[in-house]
Design a protein around this motif. Structure first.
Motif, short mmCIF file in Angstrom:
data_model
loop_
_atom_site.label_atom_id
_atom_site.label_comp_id
_atom_site.label_asym_id
_atom_site.label_seq_id
_atom_site.Cartn_x
_atom_site.Cartn_y
_atom_site.Cartn_z
N LYS A 173 0.83 -1.21 0.00
CA LYS A 173 0.00 0.00 0.00
C LYS A 173 0.87 1.26 0.00
O LYS A 173 0.54 2.25 -0.64
CB LYS A 173 -0.94 0.01 1.21
CG LYS A 173 -2.11 -0.92 1.06
CD LYS A 173 -3.01 -0.80 2.29
CE LYS A 173 -4.17 -1.73 2.22
NZ LYS A 173 -5.06 -1.63 3.38
N GLN A 174 1.99 1.22 0.72
CA GLN A 174 2.90 2.37 0.72
C GLN A 174 3.51 2.57 -0.66
O GLN A 174 3.66 3.71 -1.12
CB GLN A 174 4.01 2.18 1.75
CG GLN A 174 3.54 2.25 3.17
CD GLN A 174 4.63 1.88 4.17
OE1 GLN A 174 5.68 1.38 3.81
NE2 GLN A 174 4.37 2.12 5.45
N PHE A 175 3.88 1.47 -1.33
CA PHE A 175 4.47 1.57 -2.67
C PHE A 175 3.49 2.16 -3.68
O PHE A 175 3.87 2.95 -4.54
CB PHE A 175 4.88 0.19 -3.19
CG PHE A 175 6.08 -0.42 -2.54
CD1 PHE A 175 6.94 0.30 -1.72
CD2 PHE A 175 6.37 -1.75 -2.76
CE1 PHE A 175 8.04 -0.29 -1.13
CE2 PHE A 175 7.48 -2.35 -2.18
CZ PHE A 175 8.31 -1.62 -1.36
N THR A 176 2.23 1.75 -3.59
CA THR A 176 1.26 2.10 -4.63
C THR A 176 0.37 3.28 -4.29
O THR A 176 -0.25 3.85 -5.18
CB THR A 176 0.34 0.91 -4.94
OG1 THR A 176 -0.44 0.59 -3.78
CG2 THR A 176 1.13 -0.30 -5.41
N SER A 177 0.27 3.63 -3.00
CA SER A 177 -0.68 4.65 -2.55
C SER A 177 -2.08 4.34 -3.07
O SER A 177 -2.82 5.22 -3.50
CB SER A 177 -0.24 6.05 -3.01
OG SER A 177 1.02 6.36 -2.51
N HIS A 178 -2.42 3.04 -3.03
CA HIS A 178 -3.68 2.59 -3.60
C HIS A 178 -4.19 1.41 -2.80
O HIS A 178 -3.43 0.71 -2.15
CB HIS A 178 -3.41 2.16 -5.06
CG HIS A 178 -4.53 2.41 -5.98
ND1 HIS A 178 -5.33 1.40 -6.44
CD2 HIS A 178 -5.00 3.55 -6.53
CE1 HIS A 178 -6.23 1.90 -7.26
NE2 HIS A 178 -6.06 3.20 -7.32
N ASP A 179 -5.51 1.18 -2.85
CA ASP A 179 -6.08 0.00 -2.20
C ASP A 179 -5.62 -1.27 -2.90
O ASP A 179 -5.31 -1.26 -4.09
CB ASP A 179 -7.61 0.05 -2.22
CG ASP A 179 -8.17 1.12 -1.29
OD1 ASP A 179 -7.47 1.50 -0.33
OD2 ASP A 179 -9.30 1.57 -1.54
N ILE A 180 -5.64 -2.37 -2.18
CA ILE A 180 -5.29 -3.67 -2.71
C ILE A 180 -6.55 -4.32 -3.27
O ILE A 180 -7.62 -4.27 -2.64
CB ILE A 180 -4.65 -4.55 -1.62
CG1 ILE A 180 -3.29 -3.94 -1.23
CG2 ILE A 180 -4.50 -5.99 -2.08
CD1 ILE A 180 -2.64 -4.58 -0.04
N ALA A 181 -6.43 -4.92 -4.44
CA ALA A 181 -7.58 -5.59 -5.06
C ALA A 181 -8.07 -6.71 -4.17
O ALA A 181 -7.28 -7.43 -3.56
CB ALA A 181 -7.18 -6.15 -6.43
N ASP A 182 -9.39 -6.88 -4.11
CA ASP A 182 -10.02 -7.95 -3.35
C ASP A 182 -10.04 -9.19 -4.24
O ASP A 182 -10.85 -9.29 -5.16
CB ASP A 182 -11.43 -7.54 -2.95
CG ASP A 182 -12.17 -8.61 -2.16
OD1 ASP A 182 -11.63 -9.72 -1.98
OD2 ASP A 182 -13.29 -8.31 -1.72
#
Length: 137
Positions: A59-68
């Motif tokens: 999450k820190q690398f992407t600044s994005h939610d993780i896909a479910d």
């Protein structure tokens, strides 16, 4: 231009993911040996690296939610096998290691393959292809 390729996958438990892929027969890059931050899973002769990264770090690398992965797939990682028997052997290892076989073996004459999910629901394809039998066109 790029010399290497790394794919990163978020994992809930890095130690369990390492164990799962080790049980399938994969190796890891020594650069991350003993690291709690990531593990470099080596795929194939060209040594493409799939980075197994704890979800918080991802999450820190992407600044994005993780896909479910219960509801959808963010990627399908495919790799080859040397034979139909190797496909079947890998599926047996997946089952023993706690993975899920979502696509039973399918034989299309020139291609034999199956699909499985790892412990985090990421989808993988293992394929044996006899290119001499591949349809022309």
């Amino acid at each position: 231009m790029a010399k290497e390729l790394w794919l990163s996958l978020p994992v809930k438990d890095l130690a369990k993911s390492r164990q799962f892929f080790a049980e399938l027969g994969f190796s890891f890059h020594p650069r991350h040996e003993g690291s709690d931050a990531m593990a470099g899973l080596i795929i194939g002769d060209k040594q493409v690296m799939v980075m197994l990264v704890p979800e918080t770090t991802f999450k820190q690398f992407t600044s994005h939610d993780i896909a479910d992965t219960e509801r959808g797939s963010e990627v399908l990682i495919s790799f080859d096998a040397e034979s139909k028997e190797e496909v079947d052997e890998l599926l047996a290892k997946v089952d023993r290691a706690g993975g899920t076989i979502y696509g039973k073996p399918s034989d299309q004459g020139w291609m034999y393959g199956a699909g499985f999910s790892d412990l985090d629901g990421h989808r993988w394809n293992v394929l044996y292809m006899d290119e001499s039998q591949m349809p022309k066109g």
